[in-house]
Write an enzyme that holds these catalytic residues in place. Structure first.
Site, PDB file in Angstrom:
ATOM      1  N   SER A 264       1.151  -1.713  -0.055  1.00 34.90           N
ATOM      2  CA  SER A 264       0.041  -0.045  -0.318  1.00 34.90           C
ATOM      3  C   SER A 264       0.736   1.231   0.481  1.00 34.90           C
ATOM      4  CB  SER A 264      -1.013   0.177   1.327  1.00 34.90           C
ATOM      5  OG  SER A 264      -0.030   0.133   2.405  1.00 34.90           O
ATOM      6  N   ASP A 265       0.508   2.437  -0.514  1.00 36.33           N
ATOM      7  CA  ASP A 265       0.677   3.644  -0.575  1.00 36.33           C
ATOM      8  C   ASP A 265       0.800   3.960   1.027  1.00 36.33           C
ATOM      9  OD1 ASP A 265       2.356   6.100  -0.933  1.00 36.33           O
ATOM     10  OD2 ASP A 265       1.448   6.426  -2.683  1.00 36.33           O
ATOM     11  N   TRP A 266       1.524   4.918   1.730  1.00 36.47           N
ATOM     12  CA  TRP A 266       1.413   5.053   2.815  1.00 36.47           C
ATOM     13  C   TRP A 266      -0.116   5.722   2.877  1.00 36.47           C
ATOM     14  CZ3 TRP A 266       4.991   2.168   1.869  1.00 36.47           C
ATOM     15  CH2 TRP A 266       5.720   1.739   2.821  1.00 36.47           C
ATOM     16  N   GLY A 267      -0.837   5.118   3.663  1.00 38.20           N
ATOM     17  CA  GLY A 267      -2.517   5.674   3.879  1.00 38.20           C
ATOM     18  C   GLY A 267      -3.706   5.492   2.999  1.00 38.20           C
ATOM     19  N   GLY A 268      -2.916   4.791   2.528  1.00 44.37           N
ATOM     20  CA  GLY A 268      -3.672   4.013   1.574  1.00 44.37           C
ATOM     21  C   GLY A 268      -4.734   3.640   1.330  1.00 44.37           C
TER      22      GLY A 268
END
Length: 737
Positions: A264-268
């Site tokens: 995941s992208d950070w906070g995605g």
């Protein structure tokens, strides 16, 4: 006798037991097949250990399986250098004194080399840096398509053409992964803007998706063998891309057979059940206060953490998806940190700095050179005026997640001074004030840019200095500040910021011998283009920026870079702004479809400021007649085109020969032509070489969204050879039976 036999048997059993205890488990035996090792490790893990393996324990790490000797997984931001160490659960610097890296050129510069060898060198070098710092996953490279020149993150990507991006990303991936470090190609997919990036829903037709926005990722997976892919923040078909069923399950893992890890992208991550079901494997960044969110360890609150475990224990979900995620992460561990044969790497070395300089020199693009002003002849020059804030501003800091703590950075001014030495006088004037900050995220680097003088005073000084010089080098463009080339923000306009157009115009009046050096990762408007004889695209060039730039300006290096994206004369000459939406509201519609970049300008018969593939040299090249080894080809056949290229100038140089294919008649609309091959050839003065390109049916195909398959229709085609998308050198027609 009976008792003695019992004793012997007992002793034998004990011996067998001891041997069994000391026998190397299959997952630790690197002689065993990968699948067997993964399955052996999987069967030894508890459900709790499996859950722990697939989510973060800190800002940039996940815990591994300590009981089984499976180490932690450590990620690091790239793609231009290895990020400085931060605190366990904060973005603040950890305060290390040995984490200053070599900053490599931004990926727009790499793409503009049009040289796959430079991409391999880049990957090898940055992979060695990551390995030395014991990182498992390098969060890069990026291959999102250059849809609009206002996208603040374009500098991290590889341009507007899917074929060019796909060809350039593959050697980078292989170079990184040869060091036992996973390349994590990003951002999958359709992350073509920073505004509203966390929630905007992208509306795009399937043809554009498959022909423009996915091919570079497909090449990364099927040709590059990428071990990891990062999901993007935005939505597509109403689902977040970090847990998007169509993108991750159907296309990435289904159609393409991806066997790596989706990160995941950070906070995605936004939905627990979708994260479980729709292809996400490793969750990072959902919480930003992991040690202070009301639990002993708030990372346990991640969607793929305790909530997932609770669903399994309650019977709400099974473990099929969990085991698939764990298999993928285990495979990554075995390929990286558990690979006993991976090299040790190296960090912050002169070798890496020089590799970065070589890439930078090949990526610099000579856009315009009227009256052969460049290269500068120091035997005829007594005074050089260097003007512009970007001549002294550090560009390795800022811009978002790719910001670096560089070991050093040579500014353009310092690079020019060093190269000129005592052969001429170099004087400097700032000319304008842009952003006086020289720090980002706790890293302070570069000159103190505090300025008390007014804009009028700065301009007056610059004009005075310019009038008194033989030649003026104006170093301007964009920077890594918010609303320029920066993650999280899009640009507000195509024009130069900080009133630079006025400064350039006035300087051109003061001295006709002016060179404009554009430091940016994006196209900019140039309303003064006819008043400035020489224009150089300088990109963000990293640690050796000033030395690389000076070597091109002074002619030590013959420029050979070519633009990886179109420079429009005005914003409405770009399809996303003329017909589509940017940045949109709750959703953004790609109404221009597959007509991105040069595909749009050619369809609309628009003359760009500078075309895709454009770049000049200090020598000249002559192209011969384009020939084909046959006039027609069957669907299972191949066809080869040849062209002789000769260096007709007085010095050695490199030329990028470009092959485009035109389809004369199609059942669905197609671009005028599309890039299908390129080759960078080095020629000494007077030397001639033959360049060949071989294509097959796949290169002639388009995506039929009704059939959901690639189609190559029989008919007439044309191979177009050019020095850019507009500078056509020859053509030859052929038929697909």
């Amino acid at each position: 006798m009976f008792k003695k036999s019992i004793a012997v048997i007992a002793l034998a059993l004990t011996s067998i037991g001891l041997q069994a205890q000391t026998k190397t488990p299959a997952y630790l035996d690197d002689a065993k097949p990968m699948k067997e090792r993964v399955e052996d490790a999987l069967k030894r893990m508890t459900t709790e250990e499996k859950i722990a393996l697939i989510h973060a324990q800190s800002k940039f790490s996940s815990p591994g399986v300590p009981r089984l000797g499976i180490p932690e997984i450590w990620t690091t931001d790239g793609p231009h250098g290895i990020r400085t160490e931060v605190k366990w659960d904060e973005w603040d610097q950890a305060g290390w004194t040995n984490d200053s890296c070599i900053a490599f050129p931004a990926l727009t510069a790499l793409a503009s080399t049009w040289n796959k060898e430079m991409s391999a060198l880049y990957g090898k070098s940055i992979g060695e840096e990551a390995r030395f710092r014991n990182k498992n996953i390098l969060l890069g490279p990026g291959v999102n398509i250059y849809r609009s020149p206002l996208n603040g993150r374009n500098f991290e990507y590889m341009g507007e053409d899917p074929f060019l991006a796909g060809q350039m990303v593959v050697p980078y991936i292989k170079g990184v992964q040869a060091n036992g470090v996973a390349a994590c190609v990003k951002h999958f997919a359709l992350n073509n803007q920073e505004g509203r990036r966390n929630d905007v829903n992208v509306v795009v037709d399937d043809r554009a998706l498959y022909e423009i926005y996915l091919p570079a990722f497909k090449a990364a997976v099927q040709q590059g063998g990428a071990w990891a892919i990062m999901g993007s923040y935005n939505q597509y078909k109403g689902q977040q891309c970090c847990h998007n069923e169509f993108l991750l399950n159907d296309i990435l893992k289904g159609e393409w057979g991806f066997d790596g890890v989706v990160v995941s992208d950070w906070g995605g991550v936004h939905n627990g059940m979708q994260a479980i079901k729709n292809g996400l494997d490793l969750e990072f960044g959902t919480w930003t206060d992991g040690l202070s969110a009301g639990r002993k360890n708030a990372y346990d609150n991640y969607y793929l953490a305790q909530p997932y475990l609770d669903k399994i224990k309650s019977g709400e979900v099974g473990t099929t998806e969990l085991d698939d995620k764990v298999r993928r992460v285990l495979r990554l561990c075995l390929l990286t940190t558990m690979n006993k044969n991976r090299p040790y790497g190296s960090f912050g070395t002169e070798e890496h700095a020089l590799a970065g300089r070589k890439i930078a020199e090949e990526g610099i693009v000579l856009l315009q050179n009227n009256n052969s002003l460049l290269p500068l002849n120091l035997t005829k020059i007594k005074k050089i005026a260097v003007i512009g804030e970007n001549a002294i501003k550090a560009m390795t800091v800022g811009g978002g997640s790719s910001s670096l703590k560089a070991k050093y950075e040579v500014s353009p001014l310092d690079g020019i001074k060093k190269r000129v030495g005592n052969k001429a006088q170099v004087v400097y004037a700032r000319g304008y004030v842009g952003d006086a900050k020289s720090d980002y995220n706790g890293v302070a680097f570069g000159a103190d840019l505090t300025e008390k003088r007014t804009a009028e005073q700065l301009l007056a000084e610059a004009i005075k200095v310019a009038k008194d010089a033989d030649v003026v080098i104006f170093v301007g463009g964009l920077n890594k500040s918010d609303y320029q080339d920066c993650e999280g923000y899009d640009r507000k306009e195509l024009g130069l910021p900080y009133n630079q157009d006025k400064v350039v115009t006035e300087l051109a009046k003061a001295n006709k011998n002016i060179v404009f050096v554009n430091i940016s990762g994006n196209a900019v408007a140039m309303p003064w283009v006819k008043q400035v004889p020489a224009i150089v695209q300088g990109w963000y060039l990293g640690t050796e920026a000033g030395n690389a730039l000076a070597s091109v300006l002074m002619g030590d290096v013959n420029p050979s870079g070519k633009l990886a994206f179109t420079f429009p004369a005005k914003l409405n000459d770009n399809g996303a702004h003329a017909l589509g939406e940017f940045p949109g509201g709750d959703e953004v519609k790609y109404n221009e479809g597959l007509f991105v970049g040069y595909r749009w300008t050619e369809k609309q018969n628009i003359t760009p400021l500078f075309p895709f593939g454009h770049g000049l040299s200090y020598t000249t090249f002559e192209y011969g007649k384009v020939t084909a080894d046959k006039t027609s080809m069957a669907a299972s056949d191949k066809i080869t085109f040849s062209v002789k290229v000769k260096n007709t100038g007085k010095r050695e140089g490199q030329e990028v020969v470009q092959l485009y294919i035109a389809d004369f008649k199609s059942s669905l609309p197609r671009p005028v032509k599309e890039l299908k091959g390129f080759e960078k050839v080095s020629l000494k003065a007077g030397e001639e070489k033959t360049v060949t390109f071989t294509i097959n049916k796949t290169d002639l195909s388009f995506f039929d969204d009704k059939k959901h398959e690639w189609v190559a229709e029989p008919g007439d085609f044309e191979a177009v050879i050019g020095a850019s998308s507009l500078n056509i050198k020859g053509k030859v027609q052929f038929v697909l039976k």
